[in-house]
Design a protein around this motif. Structure first.
Motif, PDB file in Angstrom:
ATOM      1  N   SER A 227       0.856  -1.185   0.000  1.00  0.00           N
ATOM      2  CA  SER A 227       0.000   0.000   0.000  1.00  0.00           C
ATOM      3  C   SER A 227       0.894   1.236   0.000  1.00  0.00           C
ATOM      4  CB  SER A 227      -0.900   0.006   1.232  1.00  0.00           C
ATOM      5  OG  SER A 227      -1.506   1.265   1.411  1.00  0.00           O
ATOM      6  N   THR A 228       0.594   2.185  -0.880  1.00  0.00           N
ATOM      7  CA  THR A 228       1.458   3.363  -1.039  1.00  0.00           C
ATOM      8  C   THR A 228       0.744   4.680  -0.753  1.00  0.00           C
ATOM      9  OG1 THR A 228       0.864   3.629  -3.379  1.00  0.00           O
ATOM     10  CG2 THR A 228       2.715   2.162  -2.867  1.00  0.00           C
ATOM     11  N   GLY A 229      -0.580   4.632  -0.601  1.00  0.00           N
ATOM     12  CA  GLY A 229      -1.323   5.871  -0.479  1.00  0.00           C
ATOM     13  C   GLY A 229      -1.437   6.563  -1.824  1.00  0.00           C
TER      14      GLY A 229
ATOM     15  N   TYR B 172      -2.216  12.403   5.521  1.00  0.00           N
ATOM     16  CA  TYR B 172      -2.563  11.283   4.642  1.00  0.00           C
ATOM     17  C   TYR B 172      -1.312  10.650   4.058  1.00  0.00           C
ATOM     18  CZ  TYR B 172      -1.925  14.733   0.856  1.00  0.00           C
ATOM     19  OH  TYR B 172      -1.411  15.686   0.001  1.00  0.00           O
ATOM     20  N   GLN B 173      -1.422   9.385   3.732  1.00  0.00           N
ATOM     21  CA  GLN B 173      -0.334   8.588   3.168  1.00  0.00           C
ATOM     22  C   GLN B 173      -0.130   8.955   1.698  1.00  0.00           C
ATOM     23  OE1 GLN B 173      -1.533   4.555   2.841  1.00  0.00           O
ATOM     24  NE2 GLN B 173       0.502   3.708   2.416  1.00  0.00           N
TER      25      GLN B 173
ATOM     26  N   SER C 211       2.875  -1.343   4.219  1.00  0.00           N
ATOM     27  CA  SER C 211       2.502   0.011   3.821  1.00  0.00           C
ATOM     28  C   SER C 211       3.739   0.900   3.830  1.00  0.00           C
ATOM     29  CB  SER C 211       1.456   0.585   4.788  1.00  0.00           C
ATOM     30  OG  SER C 211       0.251  -0.132   4.706  1.00  0.00           O
ATOM     31  N   ILE C 212       3.849   1.760   2.824  1.00  0.00           N
ATOM     32  CA  ILE C 212       4.956   2.698   2.751  1.00  0.00           C
ATOM     33  C   ILE C 212       4.404   4.097   2.480  1.00  0.00           C
ATOM     34  CG2 ILE C 212       6.552   0.940   1.870  1.00  0.00           C
ATOM     35  CD1 ILE C 212       6.270   2.494  -0.891  1.00  0.00           C
ATOM     36  N   ALA C 213       5.233   5.105   2.729  1.00  0.00           N
ATOM     37  CA  ALA C 213       4.872   6.476   2.400  1.00  0.00           C
ATOM     38  C   ALA C 213       6.140   7.291   2.221  1.00  0.00           C
ATOM     39  CB  ALA C 213       4.009   7.091   3.495  1.00  0.00           C
ATOM     40  N   SER C 214       6.176   8.090   1.164  1.00  0.00           N
ATOM     41  CA  SER C 214       7.266   9.047   1.023  1.00  0.00           C
ATOM     42  C   SER C 214       7.186  10.059   2.151  1.00  0.00           C
ATOM     43  CB  SER C 214       7.169   9.779  -0.329  1.00  0.00           C
ATOM     44  OG  SER C 214       7.425   8.926  -1.409  1.00  0.00           O
TER      45      SER C 214
ATOM     46  N   LEU D 256      -5.448   7.599   8.356  1.00  0.00           N
ATOM     47  CA  LEU D 256      -4.787   6.693   7.409  1.00  0.00           C
ATOM     48  C   LEU D 256      -3.314   7.006   7.179  1.00  0.00           C
ATOM     49  CD1 LEU D 256      -7.600   6.350   4.707  1.00  0.00           C
ATOM     50  CD2 LEU D 256      -7.051   4.811   6.601  1.00  0.00           C
ATOM     51  N   ALA D 257      -2.773   7.969   7.905  1.00  0.00           N
ATOM     52  CA  ALA D 257      -1.342   8.246   7.764  1.00  0.00           C
ATOM     53  C   ALA D 257      -0.542   7.016   8.172  1.00  0.00           C
ATOM     54  CB  ALA D 257      -0.958   9.447   8.624  1.00  0.00           C
ATOM     55  N   VAL D 258       0.585   6.800   7.506  1.00  0.00           N
ATOM     56  CA  VAL D 258       1.433   5.642   7.795  1.00  0.00           C
ATOM     57  C   VAL D 258       2.758   6.164   8.344  1.00  0.00           C
ATOM     58  CG1 VAL D 258       2.615   3.656   6.796  1.00  0.00           C
ATOM     59  CG2 VAL D 258       0.345   4.285   5.986  1.00  0.00           C
TER      60      VAL D 258
END
Length: 313
Positions: free
Chosen positions: A145-147, A178-179, A206-209, A270-272
């Motif tokens: 999951s990348t958002g 948010y992601q 799950s990842i997020a920049s 939903l922030a990661v």
């Protein structure tokens, strides 16, 4: 997984995420093969093999996937329902790891939200993959999951910033983190998953920049442009209602309305961040929000200069 993954087949390699994925896989030292349809005119970097396949044929796909260690699908949401044939072919060809087209919001926790009806293709595909992996332990998977696709979203207006009019659309308070991930960063994460097969086996990560708020992105945009932007406020409850009306008529563009409700709504949660963000597991670092916005503004300025201004310039 006894031996390292070396060869990777990519589906959807000519798309927005596909291009970034192929590039990062090549940079990471993998041997990359892109599967294409008959008549495709897409071209790829030197060293990338292109194989024409019939996506409706398990036999055609099995032949193309024989000898591949991994399969990455980056196809668009509208086409994910057709991934079961890919899965069957991957199993038949002895592919050891599949990364299905899960990129975007986490589909494992949709509950009874209307957006879940549109994402059933993804949900059913990953469920099917999980069942196949239980029957055949040598066939493994990783969901990512990348958002929101942040850099792509800036270009196409889905992040809510319009440089041409200096207008920002802010949903609800604009204070909900948010992601979000940039496309090259997603490509790096995919490569890292395949470089760490044991740590990522049969896992949904799950990842997020970064995890910005809409107001943070607006504040940075105003700082970088040196101008005050016009703000348009919209309620995500209205987006939800619009989406429901569209979906009742079979209009699947409702996805965008539901997505805004799910991601930007106050209290979405939903922030990661922290241990929930798998970047540490993959040996990656987050990215700079201001740097991403600056790169977008520089690109728009260049497009203006070249006379190639796009939609969100």
């Amino acid at each position: 997984m006894s031996s390292p993954i070396k060869s990777v087949a990519v589906v959807g390699g000519s798309g927005n995420l596909g291009k970034a994925t192929v590039s990062e896989l090549v940079n990471a030292g993998f041997t990359v093969t892109v599967l294409t349809r008959e008549g495709s005119t897409s071209t790829f970097a030197k060293g990338v093999v292109s194989k024409v396949v019939d996506y409706s044929s398990v036999e055609s796909l099995t032949s193309a996937l024989t000898g591949q260690d991994a399969l990455v699908s980056t196809i668009a949401t509208a086409a994910v329902g057709g991934q079961q044939t890919l899965v069957d072919a991957a199993v038949a060809a002895g592919v050891r790891r599949i990364i299905p087209s899960e990129f975007g919001i986490n589909t494992r926790f949709l509950g009874k939200e209307p957006i879940g009806a549109i994402l059933q293709g993804k949900v059913k595909t990953l469920n099917y993959i999980h069942e196949q992996s239980k029957r055949n332990p040598s066939f493994t998977w990783t969901g990512i999951s990348t958002g929101l696709f942040f850099d792509w979203g800036l270009d196409h207006g889905s992040i809510g910033l319009d440089k041409s009019t200096k207008t920002a659309t802010i949903y609800d308070s604009g204070n909900e983190p948010y992601q979000a991930s940039n496309l090259p960063h997603i490509g790096k994460a995919i490569a890292a998953v395949l470089k760490h097969p044991e740590q990522t086996v049969n896992r949904y990560i799950s990842i997020a920049s970064f995890n910005p708020t809409q107001n943070q992105a607006l504040e940075i945009a105003e700082k970088l442009t040196g101008e005050k932007w016009t703000v348009k406020h919209v309620l995500t409850s209205e987006e939800q209602q619009i989406g429901a009306e569209k979906l009742s008529k079979g209009d699947y563009s409702a996805f965008s309305n539901f997505l805004r409700r799910r991601v930007y709504g106050d209290g979405a949660g939903l922030a990661v961040q922290g241990p929930d963000n798998a970047l540490d597991l993959l040996g990656l670092e987050g990215e700079d929000l201001e740097g991403s916005l600056r790169a977008w503004l520089v690109k728009i300025k260049k497009l203006n200069a070249d006379g190639k201004l796009g939609r969100n310039g």
